[in-house]
Scaffold this motif. Structure first.
Motif, short mmCIF file in Angstrom:
data_model
loop_
_atom_site.label_atom_id
_atom_site.label_comp_id
_atom_site.label_asym_id
_atom_site.label_seq_id
_atom_site.Cartn_x
_atom_site.Cartn_y
_atom_site.Cartn_z
N ALA A 12 -59.19 2.93 5.62
CA ALA A 12 -59.45 1.87 6.24
C ALA A 12 -60.44 1.02 6.55
N VAL A 13 -60.84 0.14 6.03
CA VAL A 13 -61.77 -0.66 6.42
C VAL A 13 -61.87 -0.64 8.19
N GLU A 14 -60.76 -1.09 8.76
CA GLU A 14 -60.73 -0.90 10.46
C GLU A 14 -59.39 -0.31 10.35
N PRO A 35 -62.44 8.23 17.29
CA PRO A 35 -63.32 7.69 16.91
C PRO A 35 -63.21 8.47 15.30
N GLY A 36 -62.85 7.68 13.67
CA GLY A 36 -62.59 7.90 12.73
C GLY A 36 -61.39 8.14 12.26
N GLU A 37 -60.27 8.06 13.85
CA GLU A 37 -59.54 8.92 12.53
C GLU A 37 -58.44 8.10 13.44
N PRO A 56 -61.61 5.82 8.22
CA PRO A 56 -63.01 4.60 8.03
C PRO A 56 -62.92 5.13 6.73
N ALA A 57 -63.19 4.23 5.41
CA ALA A 57 -63.44 3.35 4.49
C ALA A 57 -64.88 2.82 4.62
N ARG A 58 -66.15 2.76 3.51
CA ARG A 58 -67.01 2.29 3.62
C ARG A 58 -66.86 0.14 2.65
N THR A 229 -60.11 22.08 13.33
CA THR A 229 -58.70 22.01 13.44
C THR A 229 -58.30 21.63 12.06
N ASN A 230 -59.37 19.81 12.07
CA ASN A 230 -58.73 18.88 11.49
C ASN A 230 -59.55 18.37 9.72
#
Length: 252
Positions: A12-14, A35-37, A56-58, A229-230
């Motif tokens: 997702a973009v957001e 951030p990021g997940e 996140p997607a660009r 771990t992720n």
């Protein structure tokens, strides 16, 4: 030894905004927010632990997804309420060629398609998400692979449809619908697996390859050797080129 289905991943973009939409619509809770997940999961501790993860997607979504969610309803009135609630949260109606059907096809705020189903007996005990649905050119072939990957038995098998569900009888179905023009890639949604903490993740990656998966990245270092771990152990593709990750198991 086995792996289990850990989550459905949305690019997702957001991510935070889309995660909040789904959490409010399903009545689920945010379990990871960094951030990021962002991750959401059902609050029922006895339910099957299949989360929704948002990364996140660009770029915005531009094509039809190969994977979508079907939401359950208890009655026709409840179905209408679910549709109205989704629209009020930012969903919109979409036409993907479904014609006159008893379910309603919607898209979330970033265009990811999903269906709000009419009441169906097979979904009375699934919770909010009735099924995770994948379009495929060969339902049985893909269902057999994912049965091996997720550890769920194949319970329904027809020429145009195959279905899996956890042996516990909890949580959503994993369904495969024949669609000759299915996209070559899964789009903005994909499935992730996780190895059980007691199993060797490298052996599990090898087991998935033997079942028909194709590795797309080199295998990462397993837990205990400095890997986060992720982080995925390896990124693979199923027999119809749908990408998925084998994740590191979290050790408490």
């Amino acid at each position: 030894m086995s792996t289990r289905l850990a989550c459905v991943v949305f690019d997702a973009v957001e991510p935070g905004s889309v995660a909040r939409f789904w959490a409010e619509l399903l009545g689920w809770e945010v379990t990871v927010d960094r951030p990021g997940e962002v991750e959401i999961a059902a609050p029922d501790p006895d339910g099957l632990d299949v989360a929704l993860t948002f990364l996140p997607a660009r770029r915005p979504k531009t094509a039809l997804n190969r994977i979508h969610l079907d939401l359950s309803s208890r009655s026709l009135d409840h179905q209408r309420l679910q549709v109205d609630r989704a629209l009020s949260l930012g969903a919109r109606r979409v036409d993907i060629g479904q014609g006159a059907v008893p379910w309603t096809v919607l898209a979330d705020p970033e265009g990811n398609e999903f269906c709000v189903l009419e009441p169906r007996e097979e979904y009375v005990d699934t919770g909010a998400v009735a099924a995770i649905v994948m379009d495929t050119r060969d339902p049985l072939r893909l269902a057999e692979f994912w049965s091996t990957a997720a550890g769920w038995p194949l319970t329904h098998e027809r020429p145009a449809y195959a279905g899996l569900r956890s042996a516990t009888g909890q949580g959503p179905w994993l369904e495969f619908l024949r669609r000759p023009d299915a996209p070559a890639k899964c789009g903005r949604l994909h499935l992730d697996l996780v190895a059980f903490p007691t199993d060797d993740p490298m052996q599990e990656a090898a087991r998935l390859r033997a079942a028909g998966a194709v590795p797309l990245t080199p295998e990462a270092a397993p837990l205990g050797s400095g890997a986060p771990t992720n982080d995925p152990i390896v990124v693979l593709a199923d027999p119809e080129t749908n990408e998925f990750c084998l994740l590191q198991a979290t050790i408490d």
